[in-house]
Design a protein around this motif. Structure first.
Motif, PDB file in Angstrom:
ATOM      1  N   PRO A 137       0.822  -1.207   0.000  1.00 37.93           N
ATOM      2  CA  PRO A 137       0.000   0.000   0.000  1.00 37.93           C
ATOM      3  C   PRO A 137       0.852   1.251   0.000  1.00 37.93           C
ATOM      4  O   PRO A 137       1.976   1.263   0.510  1.00 37.93           O
ATOM      5  CB  PRO A 137      -0.791  -0.123   1.311  1.00 37.93           C
ATOM      6  N   LEU A 138       0.356   2.301  -0.620  1.00 37.71           N
ATOM      7  CA  LEU A 138       1.019   3.581  -0.523  1.00 37.71           C
ATOM      8  C   LEU A 138       0.900   4.069   0.913  1.00 37.71           C
ATOM      9  O   LEU A 138       0.182   3.493   1.717  1.00 37.71           O
ATOM     10  CB  LEU A 138       0.371   4.563  -1.495  1.00 37.71           C
ATOM     11  N   SER A 139       1.625   5.111   1.234  1.00 39.12           N
ATOM     12  CA  SER A 139       1.563   5.610   2.603  1.00 39.12           C
ATOM     13  C   SER A 139       0.118   5.945   2.961  1.00 39.12           C
ATOM     14  O   SER A 139      -0.680   6.273   2.075  1.00 39.12           O
ATOM     15  CB  SER A 139       2.444   6.853   2.747  1.00 39.12           C
ATOM     16  N   PRO A 140      -0.238   5.841   4.224  1.00 38.02           N
ATOM     17  CA  PRO A 140      -1.645   6.009   4.626  1.00 38.02           C
ATOM     18  C   PRO A 140      -2.280   7.261   4.033  1.00 38.02           C
ATOM     19  O   PRO A 140      -1.712   8.343   4.083  1.00 38.02           O
ATOM     20  CB  PRO A 140      -1.558   6.082   6.150  1.00 38.02           C
ATOM     21  N   SER A 141      -3.438   7.071   3.475  1.00 41.79           N
ATOM     22  CA  SER A 141      -4.270   8.142   2.913  1.00 41.79           C
ATOM     23  C   SER A 141      -3.732   8.721   1.615  1.00 41.79           C
ATOM     24  O   SER A 141      -4.214   9.761   1.163  1.00 41.79           O
ATOM     25  CB  SER A 141      -4.461   9.278   3.932  1.00 41.79           C
ATOM     26  N   THR A 142      -2.737   8.084   1.007  1.00 38.39           N
ATOM     27  CA  THR A 142      -2.260   8.524  -0.293  1.00 38.39           C
ATOM     28  C   THR A 142      -3.149   7.922  -1.373  1.00 38.39           C
ATOM     29  O   THR A 142      -3.423   6.729  -1.358  1.00 38.39           O
ATOM     30  CB  THR A 142      -0.801   8.102  -0.531  1.00 38.39           C
ATOM     31  N   ILE A 143      -3.581   8.743  -2.291  1.00 39.63           N
ATOM     32  CA  ILE A 143      -4.485   8.256  -3.328  1.00 39.63           C
ATOM     33  C   ILE A 143      -3.980   8.632  -4.715  1.00 39.63           C
ATOM     34  O   ILE A 143      -3.168   9.542  -4.879  1.00 39.63           O
ATOM     35  CB  ILE A 143      -5.921   8.791  -3.117  1.00 39.63           C
ATOM     36  N   ARG A 144      -4.475   7.912  -5.699  1.00 38.49           N
ATOM     37  CA  ARG A 144      -4.154   8.182  -7.106  1.00 38.49           C
ATOM     38  C   ARG A 144      -5.349   8.848  -7.781  1.00 38.49           C
ATOM     39  O   ARG A 144      -6.484   8.459  -7.546  1.00 38.49           O
ATOM     40  CB  ARG A 144      -3.827   6.880  -7.838  1.00 38.49           C
ATOM     41  N   TYR A 145      -5.038   9.823  -8.634  1.00 30.48           N
ATOM     42  CA  TYR A 145      -6.065  10.429  -9.465  1.00 30.48           C
ATOM     43  C   TYR A 145      -5.972   9.791 -10.846  1.00 30.48           C
ATOM     44  O   TYR A 145      -4.906   9.769 -11.468  1.00 30.48           O
ATOM     45  CB  TYR A 145      -5.847  11.941  -9.547  1.00 30.48           C
ATOM     46  N   LEU A 146      -7.102   9.253 -11.352  1.00 29.14           N
ATOM     47  CA  LEU A 146      -7.087   8.468 -12.580  1.00 29.14           C
ATOM     48  C   LEU A 146      -7.813   9.137 -13.742  1.00 29.14           C
ATOM     49  O   LEU A 146      -7.978   8.520 -14.793  1.00 29.14           O
ATOM     50  CB  LEU A 146      -7.705   7.088 -12.315  1.00 29.14           C
ATOM     51  N   GLY A 147      -8.228  10.380 -13.582  1.00 28.82           N
ATOM     52  CA  GLY A 147      -8.842  11.071 -14.699  1.00 28.82           C
ATOM     53  C   GLY A 147     -10.315  11.346 -14.487  1.00 28.82           C
ATOM     54  O   GLY A 147     -10.883  11.082 -13.430  1.00 28.82           O
ATOM     55  N   VAL A 148     -10.937  11.872 -15.537  1.00 24.93           N
ATOM     56  CA  VAL A 148     -12.337  12.267 -15.457  1.00 24.93           C
ATOM     57  C   VAL A 148     -13.093  11.734 -16.668  1.00 24.93           C
ATOM     58  O   VAL A 148     -12.548  11.601 -17.758  1.00 24.93           O
ATOM     59  CB  VAL A 148     -12.471  13.804 -15.371  1.00 24.93           C
TER      60      VAL A 148
END
Length: 301
Positions: A182-193
């Motif tokens: 897992p990425l560091s806690p609460s790290t998220i990826r943005y995948l577009g719109v």
């Protein structure tokens, strides 16, 4: 013999009187029972717990959906694909397969959801923007707090922790995260719109409805989920129930609300079995997205 003929009409009269009396009693009891059931049903429908259980079909959330469907311009939404790792396997075993130990936290729409075709359908966590949301991230955090009861990692999400992987949207590559770390806690990826469109016939309105949808992904450990998700007892969120599903379940078995079958198809690079007639999804160029009411807060790598 004469006395028997005299008593017979009297006996018949008594029987008739008893029958009439019993009918009156039965009618009274039936009316009383109906009154009790009506009062109980009224109390149940007005209780806060019932509203949370039935969600958009209940009195507290139907207004949000109705308001969104009345908009003349495109709506705004932010949703997240929640990857959960470490649920089942013993990672110390030599034959441990990490990729089979990933499940996805989704919402299953309630049986009384206003749009009949979406009842029992899978929906990604997140939801519509409101007038107080300045960014998709604001929308996502507010919706997750409502759906997951204010978990600490949700409030730790901020702009600096959003990683921009939206370039994958312009390729033929799957967008999913293949790593088990897992990425560091609460790290998220943005995948577009993307633009999600529904016909008027599907949503039972006089005009079609579309919304611009910002897609994120986050990887969590099992201990970052509410206990009620890991040990479900009819766990409810505002519009349905939470469920942990595998990739194959999402691909082969699930039906979807709001066009998210196309999102799941694009994310995994696999065709989903069930397609809801009357929905369509298309990618939206960043230049168009930047002209909308709010734009994604994200960090360029």
């Amino acid at each position: 013999m004469g006395s028997k003929r005299t008593r017979c009409p009297l006996r018949t009269a008594r029987i008739k009187a008893a029958i009439i009396s019993n009918k009156k009693l039965s009618f009274f009891l039936s009316a009383l029972l109906l009154s009790i059931l009506y009062q109980a049903n009224t109390t149940l429908n007005s209780s806060p717990s019932n509203k949370r259980r039935f969600g958009v079909g209940g009195r507290d959330a139907s207004g949000e959906l109705a308001s969104a469907l009345r908009r003349r311009d495109d709506g705004r939404a932010a949703v997240v694909i929640v990857r959960v790792i470490g649920l089942n396997g013993d990672q110390s075993r030599k034959d441990y397969n990490p990729h089979s130990d990933v499940k996805y936290l989704v919402q299953v729409k309630s049986h009384d959801y206003p749009i009949h075709e979406f009842r029992g359908a899978v929906c990604l966590l997140g939801g519509n923007a409101n007038k107080y949301d300045a960014t998709p991230l604001d929308t996502l955090k507010r919706e997750l707090n409502e759906e997951l009861n204010n978990l600490s990692w949700i409030n730790d999400i901020d702009e600096a922790k959003v990683i921009d992987h939206s370039s994958l949207q312009l390729t033929q590559q799957p967008m999913y995260n293949s790593t088990i770390v897992p990425l560091s806690p609460s790290t998220i990826r943005y995948l577009g719109v993307s633009l999600h469109s529904q016909t008027a016939e599907l949503i039972h309105k006089s005009r079609p409805y579309s919304f611009l949808c910002a897609l994120f992904e986050i990887t969590l450990r099992a201990d970052q989920l509410p206990p009620s998700v890991l040990y479900p007892r009819g766990v409810s969120v505002q519009e349905g129930q939470l469920a942990l599903l595998s990739e194959d379940q999402l691909i082969w078995h699930a039906k979807y609300a709001w066009g998210y079958e196309f999102t799941v198809r694009r994310y995994f690079g696999r065709n989903t079995t069930n397609i809801c007639e009357g929905t369509s999804v298309e990618d939206v160029d960043e230049s168009v997205w930047n002209e909308t009411v709010w734009t994604p807060l994200k960090r360029r790598l």
